[in-house]
Design a protein around this motif. Structure first.
Motif, PDB file in Angstrom:
ATOM      1  N   LEU A  40       0.839  -1.198   0.000  1.00 29.23           N
ATOM      2  CA  LEU A  40       0.000   0.000   0.000  1.00 29.23           C
ATOM      3  C   LEU A  40       0.875   1.250   0.000  1.00 29.23           C
ATOM      4  O   LEU A  40       1.823   1.361   0.767  1.00 29.23           O
ATOM      5  N   ARG A  41       0.519   2.198  -0.844  1.00 32.67           N
ATOM      6  CA  ARG A  41       1.283   3.432  -1.021  1.00 32.67           C
ATOM      7  C   ARG A  41       0.859   4.488  -0.009  1.00 32.67           C
ATOM      8  O   ARG A  41      -0.323   4.670   0.255  1.00 32.67           O
ATOM      9  N   CYS A  42       1.852   5.185   0.535  1.00 32.40           N
ATOM     10  CA  CYS A  42       1.562   6.353   1.365  1.00 32.40           C
ATOM     11  C   CYS A  42       1.107   7.467   0.427  1.00 32.40           C
ATOM     12  O   CYS A  42       1.811   7.809  -0.523  1.00 32.40           O
ATOM     13  N   LEU A  43      -0.040   8.033   0.674  1.00 34.03           N
ATOM     14  CA  LEU A  43      -0.578   9.064  -0.206  1.00 34.03           C
ATOM     15  C   LEU A  43       0.128  10.405  -0.040  1.00 34.03           C
ATOM     16  O   LEU A  43      -0.026  11.288  -0.875  1.00 34.03           O
ATOM     17  N   LEU A  61      -3.588   4.693   7.960  1.00 34.85           N
ATOM     18  CA  LEU A  61      -3.834   3.550   7.086  1.00 34.85           C
ATOM     19  C   LEU A  61      -3.353   2.246   7.720  1.00 34.85           C
ATOM     20  O   LEU A  61      -4.010   1.205   7.594  1.00 34.85           O
ATOM     21  N   TYR A  86      -9.917   5.008  -0.609  1.00 38.52           N
ATOM     22  CA  TYR A  86      -8.874   5.940  -1.059  1.00 38.52           C
ATOM     23  C   TYR A  86      -8.576   5.873  -2.551  1.00 38.52           C
ATOM     24  O   TYR A  86      -7.761   6.640  -3.045  1.00 38.52           O
ATOM     25  N   VAL A  90      -3.794   4.021  -4.137  1.00 33.90           N
ATOM     26  CA  VAL A  90      -3.183   3.591  -2.880  1.00 33.90           C
ATOM     27  C   VAL A  90      -2.389   2.291  -3.057  1.00 33.90           C
ATOM     28  O   VAL A  90      -1.548   1.964  -2.228  1.00 33.90           O
TER      29      VAL A  90
END
Length: 151
Positions: A40-43, A61, A86, A90
């Motif tokens: 999962l990507r940090c936004l 998250l 999100y 994400v």
């Protein structure tokens, strides 16, 4: 000196931003959470996973993911919940379906188009050169050109 370099290399390992209060008591569940949060990507930080980011949103998250896992969600359900909330951005590795399929295929298609345009240009250039070679100057034209250059 070699020992100092070795110690510095060992200290340069990736540091995870997971806080001690976020860690779950169940080691199996915690490992599932770590495996999922690595994708999962940090936004806020863009190309950094939420596991590696110190941003507040990444922490939220991580906590949300752990709450979903503790509630009994499967890995797919937990990820789907976060993606629904999100957006697909994400995910560090987005799916190759729907509108993303166009983005996945755009690069190779553009490469093929560029190759076709380049080959067409080279063929046209070769034909133009061949037609110039066949249209050589006659002896009268060569003599006239020599006179022009001498004057």
């Amino acid at each position: 000196m070699k020992r100092l370099v070795l110690i510095l290399m060992m200290l340069a390992t990736p540091v995870f931003a997971v806080q001690p209060d976020e860690v779950l008591d169940d080691p199996v569940l915690e490992q599932r959470a770590r495996d999922l949060s690595a994708g999962l990507r940090c936004l806020v930080c863009r190309n950094e996973s939420i596991d590696e980011s110190n941003a507040d949103l990444a922490r939220d998250l991580r906590v949300l993911l752990r709450e979903r896992l503790m509630a009994g969600d499967t890995d797919e359900q937990a990820i789907a919940f976060i993606v629904d909330r999100y957006g697909e951005y994400v995910l560090l590795k987005p799916t190759a379906s729907g509108s993303n399929l166009f983005l996945w295929l755009a690069g190779p298609i553009m490469l093929l188009i560029a190759a076709a345009v380049g080959l067409n240009f080279l063929r046209t250039r070769a034909k133009a050169r061949a037609s110039v070679d066949s249209a050589a100057l006659s002896e009268d034209e060569k003599e006239r050109l020599r006179q022009i250059l001498e004057d």
